[in-house]
Motif scaffolding. Structure first.
Motif, short mmCIF file in Angstrom:
data_model
loop_
_atom_site.label_atom_id
_atom_site.label_comp_id
_atom_site.label_asym_id
_atom_site.label_seq_id
_atom_site.Cartn_x
_atom_site.Cartn_y
_atom_site.Cartn_z
N ARG A 210 6.37 7.10 25.75
CA ARG A 210 7.76 6.52 25.33
C ARG A 210 7.79 5.23 25.73
O ARG A 210 7.95 4.85 26.85
CB ARG A 210 8.90 7.40 25.63
CG ARG A 210 10.20 6.89 25.11
CD ARG A 210 11.24 7.98 25.21
NE ARG A 210 10.83 8.86 24.31
CZ ARG A 210 11.19 10.16 24.36
NH1 ARG A 210 11.83 10.58 25.48
NH2 ARG A 210 10.82 10.99 23.41
N ILE A 211 8.29 4.22 24.74
CA ILE A 211 8.33 2.66 24.97
C ILE A 211 9.85 2.55 25.09
O ILE A 211 10.71 2.95 24.00
CB ILE A 211 7.81 1.80 23.81
CG1 ILE A 211 6.37 2.23 23.73
CG2 ILE A 211 8.20 0.29 24.26
CD1 ILE A 211 5.73 1.63 22.78
N SER A 212 10.46 1.96 26.03
CA SER A 212 11.82 1.50 25.89
C SER A 212 11.80 -0.09 26.35
O SER A 212 11.20 -0.56 27.07
CB SER A 212 12.75 2.25 26.86
OG SER A 212 12.54 2.32 28.08
N PRO B 289 2.11 -6.16 17.74
CA PRO B 289 3.18 -6.29 16.74
C PRO B 289 3.59 -4.75 15.98
O PRO B 289 4.33 -4.65 15.45
CB PRO B 289 2.37 -6.96 15.64
CG PRO B 289 0.89 -7.00 16.13
CD PRO B 289 0.97 -6.93 17.40
N GLY B 290 2.45 -3.88 16.19
CA GLY B 290 2.88 -2.50 15.46
C GLY B 290 3.67 -1.79 16.59
O GLY B 290 3.99 -0.52 15.92
N HIS B 291 4.04 -2.26 17.57
CA HIS B 291 4.73 -1.39 18.59
C HIS B 291 6.17 -2.06 18.83
O HIS B 291 7.02 -1.52 19.13
CB HIS B 291 4.12 -1.21 19.79
CG HIS B 291 2.84 -0.60 19.77
ND1 HIS B 291 2.77 0.91 19.42
CD2 HIS B 291 1.65 -0.79 19.86
CE1 HIS B 291 1.61 1.30 19.36
NE2 HIS B 291 0.59 0.47 19.43
N PHE B 292 6.44 -3.34 18.41
CA PHE B 292 7.47 -3.93 18.88
C PHE B 292 7.98 -4.84 17.66
O PHE B 292 7.03 -5.67 17.00
CB PHE B 292 7.28 -5.10 20.24
CG PHE B 292 6.90 -4.17 21.42
CD1 PHE B 292 8.13 -3.79 22.24
CD2 PHE B 292 5.58 -4.25 21.82
CE1 PHE B 292 7.68 -2.83 23.43
CE2 PHE B 292 5.39 -3.24 23.06
CZ PHE B 292 6.57 -2.74 23.75
N ARG C 200 8.64 2.40 16.99
CA ARG C 200 8.80 3.83 17.12
C ARG C 200 8.88 3.85 18.93
O ARG C 200 7.90 3.64 19.24
CB ARG C 200 7.53 4.60 16.84
CG ARG C 200 7.80 4.61 15.07
CD ARG C 200 6.37 5.31 14.60
NE ARG C 200 5.03 4.62 14.75
CZ ARG C 200 4.55 3.45 14.64
NH1 ARG C 200 5.23 2.87 13.60
NH2 ARG C 200 3.32 2.99 14.96
N PRO C 201 9.56 4.77 19.31
CA PRO C 201 9.73 5.00 20.58
C PRO C 201 8.58 5.75 21.27
O PRO C 201 7.93 5.41 22.41
CB PRO C 201 11.26 5.73 20.95
CG PRO C 201 11.69 5.65 19.72
CD PRO C 201 11.00 5.51 18.57
N ASP C 202 8.01 6.62 20.50
CA ASP C 202 6.84 7.63 21.00
C ASP C 202 5.73 7.43 20.19
O ASP C 202 5.48 7.01 19.02
CB ASP C 202 7.21 9.01 20.85
CG ASP C 202 8.54 9.52 21.37
OD1 ASP C 202 9.03 8.88 22.31
OD2 ASP C 202 9.10 10.68 21.42
N VAL C 203 4.57 6.85 21.02
CA VAL C 203 3.39 6.45 20.54
C VAL C 203 2.24 6.93 21.25
O VAL C 203 2.33 7.39 22.43
CB VAL C 203 3.24 4.77 20.68
CG1 VAL C 203 4.52 4.11 19.79
CG2 VAL C 203 3.43 4.32 21.92
N ILE D 257 6.90 5.19 29.70
CA ILE D 257 6.64 6.53 30.31
C ILE D 257 5.83 7.57 29.68
O ILE D 257 5.67 7.57 28.29
CB ILE D 257 8.17 7.14 30.24
CG1 ILE D 257 9.20 6.23 30.86
CG2 ILE D 257 8.02 8.84 30.84
CD1 ILE D 257 9.03 6.17 32.56
N ASP D 258 4.99 8.00 30.62
CA ASP D 258 4.14 9.09 30.00
C ASP D 258 4.74 10.44 29.66
O ASP D 258 5.49 11.04 30.55
CB ASP D 258 3.02 9.54 31.01
CG ASP D 258 1.88 10.44 30.50
OD1 ASP D 258 2.29 11.44 30.02
OD2 ASP D 258 0.54 10.29 30.69
N LEU D 259 4.89 10.78 28.44
CA LEU D 259 5.67 12.04 27.99
C LEU D 259 5.18 13.57 28.58
O LEU D 259 6.12 14.13 28.82
CB LEU D 259 5.78 12.24 26.64
CG LEU D 259 6.74 10.91 25.88
CD1 LEU D 259 6.45 11.29 24.43
CD2 LEU D 259 8.10 10.93 26.45
#
Length: 71
Positions: free
Chosen positions: A3-5, A21-24, A37-40, A61-63
């Motif tokens: 999970r990215i924040s 770029p695909g994440h932010f 997307r928050p969960d990757v 964070i590791d989910l």
């Protein structure tokens, strides 16, 4: 899965969008970075973005474990 924040200290430097770029993406509304997307799935590019953030505003964070992912 991760999970990215991005917290409020983000200044919108764009280093994360350049490295992952695909994440932010930078928001037109506030000029700050937000996860696409928050969960990757785990991705080294995300960790590169974390390491390059001048404000240390990105957390991953590791989910499965709930623990921060170390760079």
């Amino acid at each position: 899965m991760w999970r990215i924040s991005v917290n409020h200290t983000c200044i919108g430097s764009g280093s994360c969008t350049g490295l992952a770029p695909g994440h932010f993406e930078l928001s037109d509304a506030d000029g700050r970075s937000h996860p696409v997307r928050p969960d990757v799935a785990p991705d080294e590019a995300v960790l590169d973005a974390v390491a390059s953030c001048p404000m240390e505003a990105i957390e991953v964070i590791d989910l499965e474990t709930g623990a921060p992912v170390e760079i």
